[in-house]
Design an enzyme around this catalytic site. Structure first.
Site, short mmCIF file in Angstrom:
data_model
loop_
_atom_site.label_atom_id
_atom_site.label_comp_id
_atom_site.label_asym_id
_atom_site.label_seq_id
_atom_site.Cartn_x
_atom_site.Cartn_y
_atom_site.Cartn_z
CB SER A 29 -0.99 0.00 1.17
OG SER A 29 -0.38 -0.36 2.38
CE LYS A 79 -6.79 -7.25 6.05
NZ LYS A 79 -6.93 -7.73 4.67
CG ASN A 100 -9.33 -3.09 4.13
OD1 ASN A 100 -10.35 -2.39 4.18
ND2 ASN A 100 -8.68 -3.31 3.00
CG ASP A 116 -9.15 -6.75 2.41
OD1 ASP A 116 -8.29 -6.04 1.83
OD2 ASP A 116 -9.00 -7.19 3.56
N GLY A 142 -10.94 -15.59 7.47
CA GLY A 142 -10.44 -14.51 8.30
C GLY A 142 -10.92 -13.16 7.81
CB ALA A 144 -8.45 -10.84 3.45
N GLY A 252 -2.20 -11.51 -6.33
CA GLY A 252 -2.75 -10.74 -5.22
C GLY A 252 -2.74 -9.24 -5.41
#
Length: 270
Positions: A29, A79, A100, A116, A142, A144, A252
């Site tokens: 990021s 998260k 997130n 996400d 989880g 994400a 990803g």
């Protein structure tokens, strides 16, 4: 060739954004957000902060008290904890149970969102792998994974199977998803790959070179797309082995690229 805009000098007026994770070496990021700040000539910077789970609450509490911190990004494994610590949450955060991104509101409270899922689906569609009317197998429930599950159903995936070893986490997610999209989510402790058109790894497995695979590539049905949410390394072992077996793969980094416009709007960056 597009030149990189010069960075805005950091000074006493610089607004701060942080990304919290454990680990943080893999986060991408800052490489997207800091050039965005520079292009818009914003006096702001995003920096990674390595926060272990045992210290997360204290670190988060400290950051929210710093007056020139305007935004907090959250990555694995924090998260769900970020959702718990937020003052206010979006409907997506309520469905997924995770966040997130958090922004400071005008009254000083912190508002949580989760991009996400929409980022993942946006990247998937842009790559030509639209999940509409497809059967999708998702590994990992989880933070994400929960967001991706909700976004896939919102994008009209025909059937979604989700697996996770944590039965309580899996059951909670199934209940929340079924309340909004009844009868389209199925859960199990093991991946349900048999008829999947798209298979998604939403676990952290693959961040480290010695991680086990989230599932065995030889079990993948012919012709399916294999997607991973791990951004670094770009070519995870899972994607390498899936590609070697003739499957199309989805990296990803597409998930983060699909979130950029949402982040810009969420934080009011123009």
């Amino acid at each position: 060739m597009t030149s990189t805009p010069p960075a805005i000098p950091i000074s006493g007026t610089t607004r701060l954004y942080v990304v919290l994770g454990d680990p943080v070496a893999q986060v991408q990021s800052p490489a997207l957000m800091n050039p965005l700040f520079a292009r818009r000539e914003l006096d702001a910077v995003l920096v990674p902060v390595h926060a272990g789970p045992e210290h997360f609450d204290q670190i988060f509490d400290g950051l929210r008290r710093i007056s020139n911190v305007d935004g907090i990004f959250v990555t694995v494994p924090h998260k769900a904890a970020a959702r718990r610590l937020a003052d206010r949450c979006s409907p997506m955060v309520e469905v997924t149970g995770s966040a997130n991104a958090l922004r400071r509101e005008a009254d000083g409270k912190w508002y949580a969102e989760n991009f996400d899922g929409i980022g993942f689906v946006t990247g998937l569609v842009e790559a030509g792998f639209d999940p509409e009317d497809r059967q999708v197998a998702l590994v990992g429930a989880g933070g994400a994974g929960s967001a991706i599950a909700a976004a896939l159903l919102a994008a009209d995936a025909a059937r979604l199977s989700v697996c996770d070893l944590d039965a309580a986490k899996l059951g909670g997610l199934h209940s929340r998803l079924d309340a909004h999209w009844p009868g389209r989510t199925f859960t199990a402790a093991e991946p349900d790959l048999d008829k999947a058109d798209i298979v998604v790894n939403a676990t952290p497995l693959g961040l480290r070179w010695d991680d086990p695979l989230p599932f065995e590539p030889h079990l993948l049905p012919a012709g399916c797309v294999v997607a991973d949410i791990i951004m670094k390394p770009r070519e995870t072992r899972l994607l390498r082995e899936a590609a070697a077996r003739g499957h199309r793969v989805h990296h990803g980094i597409h998930m983060l690229g699909g979130q950029l416009d949402s982040y810009r709007a969420f934080f009011g960056l123009g």
